[in-house]
Design an enzyme around this catalytic site. Structure first.
Site, PDB file in Angstrom:
ATOM      1  N   LYS A  95       0.813  -1.232   0.000  1.00 21.07           N
ATOM      2  CA  LYS A  95       0.000   0.000   0.000  1.00 21.07           C
ATOM      3  C   LYS A  95       0.842   1.275   0.000  1.00 21.07           C
ATOM      4  CE  LYS A  95      -2.350  -2.728  -0.523  1.00 21.07           C
ATOM      5  NZ  LYS A  95      -2.682  -2.800  -1.942  1.00 21.07           N
ATOM      6  N   GLY A  97       2.163   2.140  -3.131  1.00 23.16           N
ATOM      7  CA  GLY A  97       2.205   2.509  -4.544  1.00 23.16           C
ATOM      8  C   GLY A  97       3.020   1.552  -5.403  1.00 23.16           C
ATOM      9  N   HIS A 158       8.059  -7.162  -0.903  1.00 21.97           N
ATOM     10  CA  HIS A 158       7.753  -6.360   0.291  1.00 21.97           C
ATOM     11  C   HIS A 158       8.748  -6.704   1.409  1.00 21.97           C
ATOM     12  CE1 HIS A 158       4.124  -4.862  -1.456  1.00 21.97           C
ATOM     13  NE2 HIS A 158       3.419  -5.952  -1.329  1.00 21.97           N
TER      14      HIS A 158
END
Ligand code: A3P
Length: 344
Positions: A95, A97, A158
């Site tokens: 979250k 981008g 991530h």
């Protein structure tokens, strides 16, 4: 250790049982591994449209609470991924981008192969074009063959900086890290989790509780501050390797940052390209308005369960003001100042 994880050995299960646990914002379970929170399970076993490749890992994941789900792909990536000097790694907290950074980077790198009118992004979602290391490649296979992907290979992740496979840190490959205002990140993440109920029986927490957890650093791939700080310090140590980007900067000066990214990854725009308006063309193509309206992003699912459309919500700066009080914002401001003093 990774081999034991691959084999789903009892001692690994036992070890995982000893790790610190918490309830995630959406009611699912998290465990803390090397200072970061990872999901106990990524998928609810009740999903019927589970991707076939997931059955492989499901074979070693019989219990509902076995703790191996994201460990296995992360540890497999740590063991097997061999970064090439030409690789480009797009790293973010969810979250921040990611779904924007992917098309921007892809278009910059492939502008000679794929003019915008022929871009694969017209027909496939960004996450299909640029896969995640731990959520796609090493999730689907323990040791996928990535050697034949043409250079420069682009991967997203991530993973926190200290969790990345060693070869990413040790090779000459480039890392683009993008972070986002914590308040907008928080709202975007919460809305995403509410929309995609990963476990159908889990009960999401209310916004006050969730916010409190965020401030305490409890969230998937978090703490927020440690994730950001890991990449910020890596950028300070080696600015040629890690480019540190902020979502808000890209939003406000998109063409300037497209140029910066292009230069950083070794694909600078020529004067002629600039004069032809190529940078603006990429900026417009990758804009929220354009890319969220492509058919490929309105339908289909990521990993078989997450709606592709849920990666596109508002794409705005400051949406947090519609959900959070000034007192909540003040609490985060103080946290930012104490934890990320160099950055604010
Ligand atoms: P919002 O929920 O605030 O709208 P990620 O891709 O890391 O999961 O981040 C998703 C966030 O990026 C969402 O934020 C989404 O709307 C926004 N986003 C996706 N594509 C974008 C784009 N092309 N331009 C700007 N923001 C975008």
């Amino acid at each position: 250790f990774v081999t034991e994880v691959e084999e789903g050995k009892d001692e690994v299960r036992e070890l995982i049982q000893t790790l610190e646990r918490e309830i995630n914002w959406d009611g699912t379970s998290l465990i803390k591994y090397v200072g970061f929170w990872f999901p106990v399970r990524l998928f609810d076993t009740g999903f019927t449209d589970r991707p076939p490749q997931d059955l492989d890992s499901a074979a070693i994941l019989p219990g509902p609470d076995n703790g191996l789900s994201l460990f296995k792909p992360i540890l497999s990536a740590q063991k097997y991924f061999k970064a090439k000097d030409t690789d480009i790694i797009l790293s973010t907290l969810p979250k921040s981008g990611t779904t924007w950074l992917i098309p921007l980077t892809f278009c910059i790198v492939n502008r000679h192969t794929y003019p915008i009118a022929q871009s694969p992004l017209l027909t496939s979602s960004p996450h299909t074009i640029v896969p995640f290391l731990e959520l796609n490649l090493y999730w689907e296979q323990t040791n996928p063959d990535l050697e034949n992907i043409p250079s420069p290979r682009i991967f997203s992740t991530h993973m926190p900086f200290n969790v990345l496979p060693d070869s990413i840190r040790e090779s000459e490959c480039k890392i683009l890290y993008m972070c986002r205002n914590p308040l907008d990140h928080f709202i975007s993440y919460r809305q995403f989790l509410l929309k995609n109920k990963i476990e159908k029986d889990a009960k999401p927490l209310d916004i006050d509780e969730t916010f409190d957890m965020f401030c305490q650093g409890i969230q998937l791939y978090g703490p927020f501050w440690e994730h950001v700080l890991g990449y910020w310090n890596a950028h300070l140590k080696n600015p040629e390797k890690v480019l540190f980007l902020k979502y808000e900067d890209l939003k406000m000066e998109t063409t300037l940052y497209i140029k910066k990214i292009a230069e950083f990854i070794g694909f600078p725009f020529s004067l002629e390209e600039e004069e032809q308006g190529l940078i603006e063309e990429i900026s417009n193509f990758c804009s929220f308005e354009n890319i969220s309206n492509l058919e490929a992003n309105k339908k289909g699912k990521f990993m078989g369960i997450v709606e592709n459309s849920s990666f596109f919500r508002k794409g705005e700066i400051g949406d947090w003001k519609n959900y959070l009080t000034p007192e909540m914002a003040e609490r985060v401001k103080e946290l930012m100042e104490s934890k990320l003093e160099d950055l604010v």
